[in-house]
Design an enzyme around this catalytic site. Sequence first.
Site, PDB file in Angstrom:
ATOM      1  N   ILE A 152       0.833  -1.204   0.000  1.00 52.93           N
ATOM      2  CA  ILE A 152       0.000   0.000   0.000  1.00 52.93           C
ATOM      3  C   ILE A 152       0.864   1.249   0.000  1.00 52.93           C
ATOM      4  CG2 ILE A 152      -1.684   1.324   1.343  1.00 52.93           C
ATOM      5  CD1 ILE A 152      -2.944  -1.295   2.183  1.00 52.93           C
ATOM      6  N   ASP A 171      11.829   1.338   6.298  1.00 54.32           N
ATOM      7  CA  ASP A 171      11.280   0.002   6.506  1.00 54.32           C
ATOM      8  C   ASP A 171      12.422  -0.953   6.811  1.00 54.32           C
ATOM      9  OD1 ASP A 171      10.107  -2.536   6.422  1.00 54.32           O
ATOM     10  OD2 ASP A 171       8.606  -1.897   4.960  1.00 54.32           O
ATOM     11  N   ALA A 232      -3.204   3.557   9.025  1.00 53.30           N
ATOM     12  CA  ALA A 232      -2.692   2.198   9.198  1.00 53.30           C
ATOM     13  C   ALA A 232      -3.396   1.498  10.345  1.00 53.30           C
ATOM     14  CB  ALA A 232      -1.178   2.234   9.428  1.00 53.30           C
ATOM     15  N   ARG A 233      -2.937   1.729  11.572  1.00 49.65           N
ATOM     16  CA  ARG A 233      -3.513   1.076  12.731  1.00 49.65           C
ATOM     17  C   ARG A 233      -3.550   2.024  13.917  1.00 49.65           C
ATOM     18  NH1 ARG A 233      -5.916  -1.403  10.147  1.00 49.65           N
ATOM     19  NH2 ARG A 233      -6.027  -3.632   9.698  1.00 49.65           N
ATOM     20  N   ASP A 257      -7.383   8.205  10.731  1.00 45.16           N
ATOM     21  CA  ASP A 257      -8.496   7.335  10.349  1.00 45.16           C
ATOM     22  C   ASP A 257      -8.647   6.164  11.313  1.00 45.16           C
ATOM     23  OD1 ASP A 257     -10.576   6.552   8.410  1.00 45.16           O
ATOM     24  OD2 ASP A 257      -9.256   4.860   8.001  1.00 45.16           O
ATOM     25  N   GLU A 262     -11.925   2.433  19.243  1.00 44.99           N
ATOM     26  CA  GLU A 262     -12.910   2.722  18.198  1.00 44.99           C
ATOM     27  C   GLU A 262     -14.263   2.131  18.575  1.00 44.99           C
ATOM     28  OE1 GLU A 262     -11.332   1.303  14.471  1.00 44.99           O
ATOM     29  OE2 GLU A 262      -9.546   2.552  14.593  1.00 44.99           O
ATOM     30  N   HIS A 281     -12.270   5.126  10.346  1.00 45.37           N
ATOM     31  CA  HIS A 281     -11.647   3.899   9.820  1.00 45.37           C
ATOM     32  C   HIS A 281     -12.210   3.537   8.436  1.00 45.37           C
ATOM     33  CE1 HIS A 281      -9.327   0.200  11.449  1.00 45.37           C
ATOM     34  NE2 HIS A 281      -9.256   0.208  10.138  1.00 45.37           N
ATOM     35  N   ILE A 282     -12.183   4.515   7.548  1.00 41.62           N
ATOM     36  CA  ILE A 282     -12.752   4.298   6.214  1.00 41.62           C
ATOM     37  C   ILE A 282     -11.738   4.531   5.095  1.00 41.62           C
ATOM     38  CG2 ILE A 282     -15.189   4.665   6.744  1.00 41.62           C
ATOM     39  CD1 ILE A 282     -12.984   7.481   5.419  1.00 41.62           C
ATOM     40  N   ALA A 283     -10.461   4.687   5.416  1.00 40.70           N
ATOM     41  CA  ALA A 283      -9.470   4.966   4.374  1.00 40.70           C
ATOM     42  C   ALA A 283      -9.452   3.876   3.314  1.00 40.70           C
ATOM     43  CB  ALA A 283      -8.076   5.113   4.991  1.00 40.70           C
ATOM     44  N   GLY A 284      -9.587   2.637   3.733  1.00 43.06           N
ATOM     45  CA  GLY A 284      -9.537   1.538   2.786  1.00 43.06           C
ATOM     46  C   GLY A 284     -10.893   1.096   2.280  1.00 43.06           C
TER      47      GLY A 284
END
Length: 313
Positions: A152, A171, A232-233, A257, A262, A281-284
């Site tokens: 992603i 990374d 992400a998280r 997000d 939540e 939590h709607i980015a994806g």
Amino acid sequence: MVKIVISEFMDEGAAASLEDRYEVVFDTGLVEDRPALLAAVADAEGIIVRNRTRVDAELLDAAPRLKVVGRLGVGLDNIDLAACEARGVVVKPAHGGNGSSVAEYVLTGALMLRRRSYFASAAMLAGEWPRQALIGCEVAGSTLGLVGFGAIARETARRARALDMSVAAFDPHLAADAPEWADVTRHERLESLLADADVISLHVPLTEATRHLIDAAALGRMRPEAVLINAARGGTVDEAALGEALREGRLAGAMLDVFEQEPLPAGSVLEGVPNLILTPHIAGVTEESNARISRMTADNVRDVLTQAAEVSS
């Protein structure tokens, strides 16, 4: 007939495609009713979840026939992978289904936060005209810093370059000579990426190593004109520290997000924080990605159950 339980929202057509071979219990209320969920999975061989259904030892004990967990997405922090493996339960995330949705969300955040003008509605309606104060910056020529450089993040990088952004990433799990680093500035340390980037976007799972990865110290390494995006998280950002940094003007803006809890609790530390955009939590999740992920997950679950049936026969 083999039973599949779907406990969270899913494309209805994809869910219906399972009904020709399986008994499908499609009830999005189950995620809010744990006893009902445990009762529903008692004779189920498959369960399809998003990020709110906890697939833990309790659920697995309640579902002795369970063979597969279909994840409508890629994050797995709500699923006890070790417990699933110990019981022979296959976990199937929908890799690649929502990359474009998340990438668009991140770049939307970058564009909005860099311009700064999108927080002006209340002042405008009050008769103010804060034109000079809201002259922001372009993303062209700025640096997008990606924390984590998986699929992603790489999709986000590809689209960012089309906006004439430079891309840098950190990374530690990706080898230094990996071909993915082409056209990307690789940072060996998170600290240097935070200091270098104009926009920081997180692309990491939630683990003990990444919990509060962006804490007060990390925020202190970012430039005051920089912005932070987390799609992400939840838990990877120390929300209290972020709120403090935004209130004190040590960061230009943020878009979140995902959250430590939540839905957000009453009296959240993020309440009243300036220059902050919050989404649930709607980015994806777009119409298109929901359909893609749902089809992929239905296929994943069907494949596992088909193979299990062939072995048992």
